[in-house]
Design an enzyme around this catalytic site. Structure first.
Site, PDB file in Angstrom:
ATOM      1  CG  ASP A 170       6.113  -7.291  -2.772  1.00 34.73           C
ATOM      2  OD1 ASP A 170       5.713  -6.204  -2.305  1.00 34.73           O
ATOM      3  OD2 ASP A 170       5.759  -8.397  -2.292  1.00 34.73           O
ATOM      4  CB  SER A 198       9.715  -0.519   6.677  1.00 30.73           C
ATOM      5  OG  SER A 198      11.067  -0.884   6.923  1.00 30.73           O
ATOM      6  CD  GLU A 234      10.689   3.359  16.760  1.00 27.13           C
ATOM      7  OE1 GLU A 234       9.560   3.677  17.173  1.00 27.13           O
ATOM      8  OE2 GLU A 234      10.930   3.057  15.577  1.00 27.13           O
ATOM      9  CG  HIS A 268       7.790   5.156  14.407  1.00 26.18           C
ATOM     10  ND1 HIS A 268       7.986   3.884  14.884  1.00 26.18           N
ATOM     11  CD2 HIS A 268       6.851   5.030  13.429  1.00 26.18           C
ATOM     12  CE1 HIS A 268       7.202   3.036  14.242  1.00 26.18           C
ATOM     13  NE2 HIS A 268       6.494   3.724  13.345  1.00 26.18           N
ATOM     14  CB  ILE A 269       6.543  11.530  12.797  1.00 34.25           C
ATOM     15  CG1 ILE A 269       7.899  12.039  12.306  1.00 34.25           C
ATOM     16  CG2 ILE A 269       6.415  11.778  14.284  1.00 34.25           C
ATOM     17  CD1 ILE A 269       8.041  12.250  10.854  1.00 34.25           C
ATOM     18  N   GLY A 270       6.268   8.804  10.356  1.00 40.00           N
ATOM     19  CA  GLY A 270       5.842   8.621   8.959  1.00 40.00           C
ATOM     20  C   GLY A 270       4.328   8.730   8.818  1.00 40.00           C
ATOM     21  N   GLY A 271       3.619   8.143   9.748  1.00 37.94           N
ATOM     22  CA  GLY A 271       2.148   8.157   9.662  1.00 37.94           C
ATOM     23  C   GLY A 271       1.523   9.197  10.563  1.00 37.94           C
ATOM     24  CG  HIS A 303      -1.943  -1.098   1.172  1.00 41.98           C
ATOM     25  ND1 HIS A 303      -2.036  -2.060   2.151  1.00 41.98           N
ATOM     26  CD2 HIS A 303      -2.868  -1.419   0.249  1.00 41.98           C
ATOM     27  CE1 HIS A 303      -2.997  -2.916   1.829  1.00 41.98           C
ATOM     28  NE2 HIS A 303      -3.512  -2.549   0.678  1.00 41.98           N
TER      29      HIS A 303
HETATM   30  N1  NAI Z   1       6.960   4.922   9.678  1.00 43.42           N
HETATM   31  C1  NAI Z   1       5.688   4.844   9.946  1.00 43.42           C
HETATM   32  O1  NAI Z   1       5.124   5.660  10.662  1.00 43.42           O
HETATM   33  C2  NAI Z   1       4.892   3.750   9.338  1.00 43.42           C
HETATM   34  C3  NAI Z   1       5.475   2.546   9.041  1.00 43.42           C
HETATM   35  N2  NAI Z   1       4.731   1.548   8.463  1.00 43.42           N
HETATM   36  C4  NAI Z   1       5.412   0.300   8.149  1.00 43.42           C
HETATM   37  O2  NAI Z   1       5.355   0.097   6.749  1.00 43.42           O
HETATM   38  C5  NAI Z   1       5.076  -1.265   6.501  1.00 43.42           C
HETATM   39  C6  NAI Z   1       4.474  -1.421   5.127  1.00 43.42           C
HETATM   40  O3  NAI Z   1       3.174  -0.868   5.108  1.00 43.42           O
HETATM   41  P1  NAI Z   1       2.179  -1.187   3.905  1.00 43.42           P
HETATM   42  O4  NAI Z   1       2.763  -0.774   2.618  1.00 43.42           O
HETATM   43  O5  NAI Z   1       0.871  -0.599   4.270  1.00 43.42           O
HETATM   44  O6  NAI Z   1       2.110  -2.762   3.994  1.00 43.42           O
HETATM   45  P2  NAI Z   1       1.642  -3.774   2.875  1.00 43.42           P
HETATM   46  O7  NAI Z   1       1.366  -5.048   3.575  1.00 43.42           O
HETATM   47  O8  NAI Z   1       0.578  -3.178   2.036  1.00 43.42           O
HETATM   48  O9  NAI Z   1       2.946  -3.940   1.948  1.00 43.42           O
HETATM   49  C7  NAI Z   1       4.093  -4.610   2.362  1.00 43.42           C
HETATM   50  C8  NAI Z   1       4.687  -5.277   1.138  1.00 43.42           C
HETATM   51  O10 NAI Z   1       5.927  -5.856   1.496  1.00 43.42           O
HETATM   52  C9  NAI Z   1       6.032  -7.107   0.824  1.00 43.42           C
HETATM   53  N3  NAI Z   1       7.013  -7.938   1.505  1.00 43.42           N
HETATM   54  C10 NAI Z   1       6.859  -8.660   2.647  1.00 43.42           C
HETATM   55  N4  NAI Z   1       8.006  -9.287   2.955  1.00 43.42           N
HETATM   56  C11 NAI Z   1       8.909  -8.957   2.001  1.00 43.42           C
HETATM   57  C12 NAI Z   1      10.259  -9.291   1.772  1.00 43.42           C
HETATM   58  N5  NAI Z   1      10.910 -10.105   2.602  1.00 43.42           N
HETATM   59  N6  NAI Z   1      10.855  -8.761   0.693  1.00 43.42           N
HETATM   60  C13 NAI Z   1      10.202  -7.959  -0.157  1.00 43.42           C
HETATM   61  N7  NAI Z   1       8.897  -7.596   0.008  1.00 43.42           N
HETATM   62  C14 NAI Z   1       8.274  -8.096   1.065  1.00 43.42           C
HETATM   63  C15 NAI Z   1       4.625  -7.650   0.873  1.00 43.42           C
HETATM   64  O11 NAI Z   1       4.417  -8.664  -0.091  1.00 43.42           O
HETATM   65  C16 NAI Z   1       3.824  -6.394   0.591  1.00 43.42           C
HETATM   66  O12 NAI Z   1       3.592  -6.190  -0.792  1.00 43.42           O
HETATM   67  C17 NAI Z   1       4.141  -1.654   7.662  1.00 43.42           C
HETATM   68  O13 NAI Z   1       4.137  -3.034   7.892  1.00 43.42           O
HETATM   69  C18 NAI Z   1       4.726  -0.889   8.813  1.00 43.42           C
HETATM   70  O14 NAI Z   1       5.674  -1.677   9.470  1.00 43.42           O
HETATM   71  C19 NAI Z   1       3.411   1.727   8.165  1.00 43.42           C
HETATM   72  C20 NAI Z   1       2.803   2.913   8.448  1.00 43.42           C
HETATM   73  C21 NAI Z   1       3.468   4.000   9.112  1.00 43.42           C
HETATM   74  O1  AKG Z   2       1.879   6.055  14.350  1.00 39.34           O
HETATM   75  C1  AKG Z   2       2.381   5.113  14.947  1.00 39.34           C
HETATM   76  O2  AKG Z   2       2.464   5.062  16.148  1.00 39.34           O
HETATM   77  C2  AKG Z   2       2.938   3.930  14.191  1.00 39.34           C
HETATM   78  C3  AKG Z   2       2.837   4.059  12.712  1.00 39.34           C
HETATM   79  C4  AKG Z   2       3.303   2.804  12.119  1.00 39.34           C
HETATM   80  O3  AKG Z   2       4.469   2.496  12.166  1.00 39.34           O
HETATM   81  C5  AKG Z   2       2.341   1.889  11.522  1.00 39.34           C
HETATM   82  O4  AKG Z   2       1.220   2.320  11.208  1.00 39.34           O
HETATM   83  O5  AKG Z   2       2.680   0.716  11.338  1.00 39.34           O
END
Ligand code: NAI
Ligand code: AKG
Length: 412
Positions: free
Chosen positions: A182, A240, A270, A293-296, A162
Site C-alpha cells: 500500500d 478494482s 464497459e 463488474h459485479i464485485g459489489g 477496506h
Molecule cells: N468490482 C467492484 O464491483 C467494486 C470495485 N471497487 C473498487 O475497489 C477500490 C478499493 O475499494 P476499497 O478497498 O473500499 O478502498 P479503500 O480506499 O478502502 O482502499 C484502497 C487502498 O488502496 C491504497 N492505494 C491507493 N493508491 C495506491 C497505489 N498507487 N499503490 C498501492 N496502494 C494504493 C490506499 O492507500 C488504500 O489503502 C475502489 O476504489 C473501487 O474502485 C469497490 C467496490 C466494488
Molecule cells: O456496483 C456498481 O455499479 C459499482 C461497484 C463499484 O465498482 C464500486 O463500488 O466502486
C-alpha cells in the site's frame, strides 16, 4: 414527519440511474419525495444531458461519467449520490466548485467484493476456468496437473484498504500467507505482512489481487513490467478498476502462460447497460474468469447502498448536513425545527463570511446558530435564524449577491 424545504418536495426531481436499488427509491418516497425518475442503465449522452438539466439530485453507479461537461448541464443540480464506493467517474473538483456535494457508500459492498475475490482465488488455483470451459465443449480432463490447494500459498494484496484487508482476513482463515503493498502505512490484520514494495510482492505471490482506487497514480500501474516480475504461472485478480491493468499486456501473458489465470471484473471500457455488447481482448481465453463488474452486486450490498446513499442525500436536502461528503466541507447539523436555515456555499476567499454576517445585521435578522466548514477552495456556512418566509427569502437574495457565492438555499 418530513419538514418543508425551500420549495415543495414534490418539485425536487430525483434522478436515479443504472438500476440503483429499490431501497433508495423507497427511502426517497418515505421522506416525502415523489418526483423520482429511474433508469436501469446509464442513459446515452444526449438523454443524460436532458435529464441532468431537470434534476436536483442525481444518483449513479460506476458507469455514468459526470464530467465537467455533463455537470455543466445540471443547472439545478444540488447533490450527487454515487451508489457505490468509487467516485473516479465524477469530476469531484468541478462538482465542488459548482456547490454540489457528492456522497458515496464507502463500506456497504466491501464484503461482497472480498467474498468473490477469495472464491476466485480458489477457482484459479484449481484451474477451474479451463476445466469448466472444456466440459462445456464436451471435453473431459480429469487430472490433478496444475491444480493446487490455496492453503499455504501466498496471496499478494495491492491496496490494503477496506476490501483488501477483508480479503486478507478471509484468505488467512483458509490457511493462506498474506502479504500486502500500500502507499500508506497500514496496520496488518492477523498475520498479514507488509511486502518490501510492489516488486517484492509480485515476486513472492502465487495470486496477486488488486484493490486500489482509480487515481492518476494507479492508472496503468499494472502492465508488462509488473507482469514480468510475477512468478511464472501465478494468477491475477482485478476487481478494482479496469484502467489499473494494461489489458492487452495481460491478454498476451495469459496466452503465453506467464500468467496462469486471471479473474477480471472491471474493464477499461464497459458496456453502458446489459443490452450492450461486451468486447475485450480477454474474451475467448479459457484461463480467465470474466464477470460484468459485479464485485459489489449482491442483493445485500445493493440494498444497504440504496439505504445509505439515499439517507445521505435526503439529509443534505432536508437538513443541509454534508457529513461524509467526498468532495465538500463536512458540516453535521442538528435538526432545525422552529427555525429557518440558510445555506451559503461560496469560494473560500477572505471577506465572504463578514459579508454574510453583514446581510443579517443590515436586514435585522437575528442569528440563532452558525456552522462553518471550509475546504481550500470552497466554504460552506449554515445559518439558523428565526425569521418569516419573506425575511428569509430577502436574506437569501442578498446572500446570492455576495461576490464568490456559488449557491444558496433556504430550508424552512
Ligand atoms: N468490482 C467492484 O464491483 C467494486 C470495485 N471497487 C473498487 O475497489 C477500490 C478499493 O475499494 P476499497 O478497498 O473500499 O478502498 P479503500 O480506499 O478502502 O482502499 C484502497 C487502498 O488502496 C491504497 N492505494 C491507493 N493508491 C495506491 C497505489 N498507487 N499503490 C498501492 N496502494 C494504493 C490506499 O492507500 C488504500 O489503502 C475502489 O476504489 C473501487 O474502485 C469497490 C467496490 C466494488
Ligand atoms: O456496483 C456498481 O455499479 C459499482 C461497484 C463499484 O465498482 C464500486 O463500488 O466502486
Amino acid at each position: 414527519m418530513s419538514l418543508p424545504t425551500s420549495f415543495p418536495k414534490s418539485d425536487i426531481r430525483v434522478l436515479l440511474l443504472e438500476g440503483v436499488a429499490p431501497t433508495a427509491v423507497e427511502s426517497f418516497r418515505n421522506a416525502g419525495y415523489s418526483n423520482i425518475q429511474v433508469y436501469d442503465k446509464s442513459p446515452p449522452p444526449e438523454l443524460l444531458h436532458q435529464e441532468i438539466a431537470q434534476a436536483h439530485i442525481v444518483g449513479i453507479r460506476s458507469r455514468t461519467h459526470l464530467t465537467a461537461e455533463v455537470l455543466s448541464h445540471g443547472r439545478r443540480l444540488m447533490a450527487v449520490g454515487a451508489f457505490c464506493i468509487g467516485t473516479n467517474q465524477i469530476d469531484l473538483d468541478t462538482a465542488e466548485l459548482a456547490g454540489i456535494p457528492v456522497f458515496n457508500a464507502p463500506y456497504s459492498n466491501t464484503r461482497s467484493v472480498a467474498e468473490l475475490v477469495v472464491a476466485e482465488a480458489i477457482m484459479l488455483m484449481r484451474g477451474i476456468p479451463q476445466k469448466n470451459a472444456q466440459c462445456h465443449r464436451g471435453g473431459w480432463s480429469k487430472s490433478a496437473a496444475g491444480s493446487h490447494e490455496v492453503r499455504g500459498k501466498t496471496l499478494g494484496i495491492v491496496g490494503y484498504g477496506h476490501i483488501g484487508t477483508q480479503v486478507g482476513v478471509i484468505a488467512e482463515a483458509l490457511g493462506m500467507q498474506v502479504i500486502f503493498h500500500d502507499i500508506e502505512t497500514k496496520l496488518s490484520l492477523g498475520n498479514a505482512r507488509m511486502a518490501m514494495g510492489l516488486d517484492d510482492l509480485l515476486e513472492r505471490s502465487d495470486i496477486v489481487t488488486l484493490h486500489v482506487p482509480e487515481t492518476p497514480a494507479t492508472q496503468g500501474m499494472f502492465g508488462q513490467a509488473q507482469i514480468a516480475k510475477m512468478k511464472t504461472g501465478a494468477h491475477l485478480i482485478n476487481a478494482s478498476r479496469g484502467t489499473v491493468v494494461d489489458i492487452d499486456a495481460l491478454a498476451e501473458a495469459l496466452r503465453s502462460g506467464k500468467v496462469g489465470g486471471a479473474a477480471v471484473d472491471v474493464f477499461p471500457a464497459e458496456p453502458q447497460g446489459n443490452a450492450d455488447p461486451f468486447v475485450s481482448p480477454l474474451v475467448g481465453l479459457d484461463n480467465v474468469i470474466l464477470t460484468p463488474h459485479i464485485g459489489g452486486s449482491t442483493l445485500e450490498a445493493q440494498d444497504n447502498i440504496g439505504l445509505e446513499v439515499a439517507a445521505k442525500l435526503i439529509r443534505y436536502s432536508d437538513n443541509g448536513s454534508t457529513l461524509s461528503a467526498v468532495n465538500f466541507p463536512e458540516v453535521t447539523l442538528p435538526e432545525h425545527t422552529g427555525s429557518t436555515r440558510l445555506l451559503h456555499i461560496h469560494r473560500n476567499v477572505p471577506g465572504v463570511l463578514s459579508q454574510v454576517n453583514d446581510v443579517f445585521s443590515r436586514l435585522g435578522v437575528n442569528i440563532d446558530g452558525q456552522f462553518l466548514r471550509t475546504h481550500p477552495k470552497v466554504g460552506y456556512v449554515v445559518i439558523d435564524v428565526t425569521a418569516t418566509q419573506e425575511q428569509a427569502a430577502q436574506v437569501r437574495e442578498e446572500l446570492g449577491r455576495i461576490p464568490g457565492t456559488l449557491r444558496t438555499r433556504v430550508l424552512y
